[in-house]
Write a protein that holds these residues in place. Structure first.
Motif, short mmCIF file in Angstrom:
data_model
loop_
_atom_site.label_atom_id
_atom_site.label_comp_id
_atom_site.label_asym_id
_atom_site.label_seq_id
_atom_site.Cartn_x
_atom_site.Cartn_y
_atom_site.Cartn_z
N GLY A 152 -18.28 21.80 -13.90
CA GLY A 152 -17.03 21.84 -14.64
C GLY A 152 -15.79 22.14 -13.82
O GLY A 152 -14.72 21.61 -14.09
N ARG A 153 -15.92 22.96 -12.79
CA ARG A 153 -14.72 23.33 -12.02
C ARG A 153 -14.68 22.66 -10.64
O ARG A 153 -13.88 23.06 -9.78
N TYR A 154 -15.52 21.64 -10.45
CA TYR A 154 -15.59 20.99 -9.14
C TYR A 154 -15.10 19.54 -9.21
O TYR A 154 -15.08 18.92 -10.28
N LEU A 155 -14.75 19.02 -8.04
CA LEU A 155 -14.26 17.64 -7.93
C LEU A 155 -15.39 16.65 -7.65
O LEU A 155 -15.15 15.57 -7.13
N GLY A 156 -16.60 17.03 -8.01
CA GLY A 156 -17.76 16.18 -7.82
C GLY A 156 -18.68 16.72 -6.75
O GLY A 156 -18.47 17.79 -6.17
N TRP A 157 -19.74 15.95 -6.48
CA TRP A 157 -20.72 16.36 -5.46
C TRP A 157 -20.16 16.24 -4.06
O TRP A 157 -20.28 17.14 -3.25
N GLN A 158 -19.57 15.09 -3.73
CA GLN A 158 -19.29 14.74 -2.33
C GLN A 158 -18.21 15.60 -1.69
O GLN A 158 -17.16 15.84 -2.27
N ARG A 159 -18.50 16.04 -0.46
CA ARG A 159 -17.56 16.81 0.33
C ARG A 159 -16.24 16.06 0.50
O ARG A 159 -16.21 14.86 0.69
N LEU A 160 -15.12 16.78 0.42
CA LEU A 160 -13.78 16.20 0.61
C LEU A 160 -13.09 16.91 1.77
O LEU A 160 -13.25 18.12 1.94
N SER A 161 -12.31 16.16 2.52
CA SER A 161 -11.63 16.76 3.68
C SER A 161 -10.46 17.64 3.27
O SER A 161 -10.07 18.54 4.02
#
Length: 246
Positions: free
Chosen positions: A13-22
């Motif tokens: 709910g509080r994340y921008l998805g699974w994949q790591r972002l720079s």
């Protein structure tokens, strides 16, 4: 060098998805990698079975990582679950062969999507289901689901642009179960395109409302045009339940 398979549960709910972002630390992969790197003293990169959307959840995401750390699994599991945020849990760790790859070796996945179908919203389900109060025709939705099962080109049910990569996928089963005021949809198949389940769900709901007929599924397969399919439902109702391996 050890190759370790992880089974992970998270509330996205509080994340921008699974994949790591720079440019952000609000991803599931990033949070786990940070704790693993601090624990082992090495820069750890984990390989997930696939991405989940911003706001989506998992009961059984799978990932693997390689390390020279000799820490035993009970201590490793205790450390991870002590220092990870409380909305991310590592459920299981397993030693796997060196060539095991969480994404490339996966041969199927199971997802759930939940719809809260009552005129009165639920305080407790609001973060884990799509609140849709309209009356839905289950028989028509089941008819639509039957048309979706099998091997098809699902480009019309995806947010992907046309590309050289195949958009043909096989759905083995779609089930609808009524659990009180929750409608529980399960999707089992070899793999799914970007936002495919959320767009299929939007299309099924529109069919259930009588906005269109089950035959619309055939027309979308024929046209391959995203705008012919239904809305993209919100991500909070979506769960990755299980990843299958040989």
């Amino acid at each position: 060098m050890r190759n370790i398979k992880m089974t992970i549960e998270y509330d996205g709910g509080r994340y921008l998805g699974w994949q790591r972002l720079s440019d952000s630390d609000k991803t599931i992969q990033g949070k786990i990698e940070n704790v693993l790197s601090a624990m082992t003293g090495d820069k750890i990169e984990i390989i997930g079975s696939g991405r989940t959307d911003a706001g989506a959840h998992a009961n059984g995401q799978v990932a693997n990582f390689k390390t020279i750390a000799t820490m035993e699994f009970p201590a490793m599991l205790d450390h991870l679950n002590r220092y990870l945020p409380r909305d991310i849990i590592v459920k299981k760790l397993e030693e796997v062969p060196e060539r095991f790859h969480a994404r490339y070796n996966a041969n199927g996945k199971k997802y759930s999507y939940y719809v809260w179908n009552n005129p009165v919203p639920s305080v407790f389900e609001r973060n884990f289901s799509y609140d849709y109060p309209g009356e839905l025709d289950i028989a028509k939705m089941n008819e639509a689901c039957n048309k979706l099962v099998g091997k098809h080109d699902f480009i019309g049910f995806s947010s992907l642009k046309k590309s050289k990569k195949s958009t043909v996928r096989t759905i083995d089963e779609i089930k609808i179960q009524k659990e009180g005021d929750l409608l529980h949809f399960t999707f089992t198949g070899e793999g799914f395109l970007y936002k495919m389940i959320r767009i299929i769900m939007g299309t099924i709901i529109e069919i259930g409302l009588g906005m269109t007929e089950p035959e619309a599924i055939d027309a979308i397969f024929k046209s391959g045009i995203r705008s012919d399919a239904g809305m993209t439902v919100p991500s909070q109702g979506l769960f990755l339940d299980e990843v299958y391996y040989d």
